[in-house]
Design a protein around this motif. Sequence first.
Motif, PDB file in Angstrom:
ATOM      1  N   GLY A   1      53.368 139.952  38.422  1.00  0.00           N
ATOM      2  CA  GLY A   1      53.261 140.505  37.076  1.00  0.00           C
ATOM      3  C   GLY A   1      53.522 141.988  37.038  1.00  0.00           C
ATOM      4  N   VAL A   2      53.796 142.457  35.833  1.00  0.00           N
ATOM      5  CA  VAL A   2      54.031 143.880  35.643  1.00  0.00           C
ATOM      6  C   VAL A   2      53.339 144.345  34.365  1.00  0.00           C
ATOM      7  N   ILE A   3      52.777 145.537  34.444  1.00  0.00           N
ATOM      8  CA  ILE A   3      52.134 146.129  33.268  1.00  0.00           C
ATOM      9  C   ILE A   3      53.109 147.164  32.720  1.00  0.00           C
ATOM     10  N   ILE A   4      53.466 146.999  31.473  1.00  0.00           N
ATOM     11  CA  ILE A   4      54.436 147.892  30.850  1.00  0.00           C
ATOM     12  C   ILE A   4      53.674 148.874  29.957  1.00  0.00           C
ATOM     13  N   GLN A   5      53.594 150.121  30.403  1.00  0.00           N
ATOM     14  CA  GLN A   5      52.796 151.145  29.712  1.00  0.00           C
ATOM     15  C   GLN A   5      53.620 151.873  28.666  1.00  0.00           C
ATOM     16  N   GLY A   6      53.106 151.896  27.433  1.00  0.00           N
ATOM     17  CA  GLY A   6      53.884 152.473  26.331  1.00  0.00           C
ATOM     18  C   GLY A   6      53.240 153.672  25.664  1.00  0.00           C
TER      19      GLY A   6
ATOM     20  N   ASN B   1      34.173 159.625  26.880  1.00  0.00           N
ATOM     21  CA  ASN B   1      33.915 160.638  27.920  1.00  0.00           C
ATOM     22  C   ASN B   1      34.847 160.466  29.121  1.00  0.00           C
ATOM     23  N   GLU B   2      36.097 160.327  28.826  1.00  0.00           N
ATOM     24  CA  GLU B   2      37.137 160.268  29.869  1.00  0.00           C
ATOM     25  C   GLU B   2      37.134 159.006  30.715  1.00  0.00           C
ATOM     26  N   SER B   3      36.223 158.056  30.390  1.00  0.00           N
ATOM     27  CA  SER B   3      36.275 156.840  31.215  1.00  0.00           C
ATOM     28  C   SER B   3      36.045 155.569  30.393  1.00  0.00           C
ATOM     29  N   ILE B   4      36.229 154.439  31.056  1.00  0.00           N
ATOM     30  CA  ILE B   4      36.081 153.148  30.381  1.00  0.00           C
ATOM     31  C   ILE B   4      34.587 152.847  30.265  1.00  0.00           C
ATOM     32  N   PRO B   5      34.064 152.610  29.056  1.00  0.00           N
ATOM     33  CA  PRO B   5      32.642 152.291  28.906  1.00  0.00           C
ATOM     34  C   PRO B   5      32.261 151.083  29.775  1.00  0.00           C
ATOM     35  N   GLU B   6      31.037 151.128  30.323  1.00  0.00           N
ATOM     36  CA  GLU B   6      30.607 150.117  31.288  1.00  0.00           C
ATOM     37  C   GLU B   6      30.715 148.681  30.768  1.00  0.00           C
TER      38      GLU B   6
ATOM     39  N   LYS C   1      44.633 155.147  32.015  1.00  0.00           N
ATOM     40  CA  LYS C   1      43.351 154.805  32.669  1.00  0.00           C
ATOM     41  C   LYS C   1      43.137 153.294  32.633  1.00  0.00           C
ATOM     42  N   ILE C   2      43.458 152.698  31.489  1.00  0.00           N
ATOM     43  CA  ILE C   2      43.307 151.241  31.339  1.00  0.00           C
ATOM     44  C   ILE C   2      44.319 150.537  32.245  1.00  0.00           C
ATOM     45  N   VAL C   3      45.519 151.059  32.284  1.00  0.00           N
ATOM     46  CA  VAL C   3      46.566 150.449  33.120  1.00  0.00           C
ATOM     47  C   VAL C   3      46.128 150.466  34.595  1.00  0.00           C
ATOM     48  N   SER C   4      45.560 151.586  35.041  1.00  0.00           N
ATOM     49  CA  SER C   4      45.096 151.676  36.436  1.00  0.00           C
ATOM     50  C   SER C   4      44.048 150.608  36.724  1.00  0.00           C
TER      51      SER C   4
ATOM     52  N   PHE D   1      49.093 143.797  39.972  1.00  0.00           N
ATOM     53  CA  PHE D   1      50.408 143.862  39.324  1.00  0.00           C
ATOM     54  C   PHE D   1      50.993 145.270  39.474  1.00  0.00           C
ATOM     55  N   GLU D   2      52.303 145.337  39.413  1.00  0.00           N
ATOM     56  CA  GLU D   2      52.943 146.648  39.414  1.00  0.00           C
ATOM     57  C   GLU D   2      52.940 147.216  37.998  1.00  0.00           C
ATOM     58  N   SER D   3      53.330 148.475  37.841  1.00  0.00           N
ATOM     59  CA  SER D   3      53.379 149.018  36.483  1.00  0.00           C
ATOM     60  C   SER D   3      54.660 149.817  36.262  1.00  0.00           C
ATOM     61  N   ILE D   4      55.049 149.845  35.017  1.00  0.00           N
ATOM     62  CA  ILE D   4      56.234 150.587  34.606  1.00  0.00           C
ATOM     63  C   ILE D   4      55.813 151.498  33.452  1.00  0.00           C
ATOM     64  N   ASP D   5      56.151 152.775  33.560  1.00  0.00           N
ATOM     65  CA  ASP D   5      55.793 153.743  32.528  1.00  0.00           C
ATOM     66  C   ASP D   5      57.012 153.995  31.638  1.00  0.00           C
ATOM     67  N   LEU D   6      56.957 153.466  30.427  1.00  0.00           N
ATOM     68  CA  LEU D   6      58.118 153.607  29.528  1.00  0.00           C
ATOM     69  C   LEU D   6      58.401 155.073  29.189  1.00  0.00           C
ATOM     70  N   LYS D   7      57.356 155.902  29.247  1.00  0.00           N
ATOM     71  CA  LYS D   7      57.521 157.334  28.941  1.00  0.00           C
ATOM     72  C   LYS D   7      58.496 158.005  29.926  1.00  0.00           C
TER      73      LYS D   7
END
Length: 174
Positions: free
Chosen positions: A6-11, A151-156, A21-24, A32-38
């Motif tokens: 799979g691949v995560i396509i970051q937009g 606060n810069e992170s994913i809520p628990e 952060k979510i993609v990581s 899965f690998e990731s691709i940064d559309l930016k």
Amino acid sequence: MMKLKGVIIQGSSRSDGNTAKIVSFVQEKTGFESIDLKSKNIGAFDYNFENEGDDFLPLMKEIVFNYDTLIFATPVYWYSMSGIMKNFFDRISDCLKTEKELGRMLRGKNMGMVSCGSDSELKKGFEMPFVESANYLGMNYLGNMHTWIENESIPESLEKDLSNFIENQLMISK
Ligand SMILES: Cc1cc2nc3c(=O)[nH]c(=O)nc-3n(C[C@H](O)[C@H](O)[C@H](O)COP(=O)(O)O)c2cc1C
């Protein structure tokens, strides 16, 4: 069982922002690998295919030849997917016109989506373009999970829900 590729396509409009952060996190859980559309140069859809020589076609080839599952990770910008991601979707029309074989190769692949907003609520209708595009392209839609950063992170508690979503919905081959 065959390992899902799979691949995560970051937009996102920034490569190291909240969506990243979510993609990581998703990447860590799925492998899965990731691709940064930016980082790609992908122009808007053009009726005369003026953007034919940009990064879209090589990227699309890389995606369809290498992966079974595509996870779209988009920030919420004005209640919608980001413009960068919308350009990517619009350009799939190139595949239905000048690169038909490539478009057909999307059939039977899996599509999932992760949205990242500032609000914990995702407005009604956000998911529809993904569901309907998957339908149109003959892809299996795996579902969506809405996320946000505090606060810069994913809520628990969100981390737990996101882990469950990944395990129960994204890692399933339909
Ligand atoms: C142009 C723009 C439009 C936005 N519109 C919304 C919105 O409609 N709803 C929302 O919840 N957040 C909205 N936000 C906030 C972002 O969705 C939120 O900060 C997100 O986590 C940003 O992810 P990023 O760092 O990957 O860009 C908007 C942000 C920007 C820059």
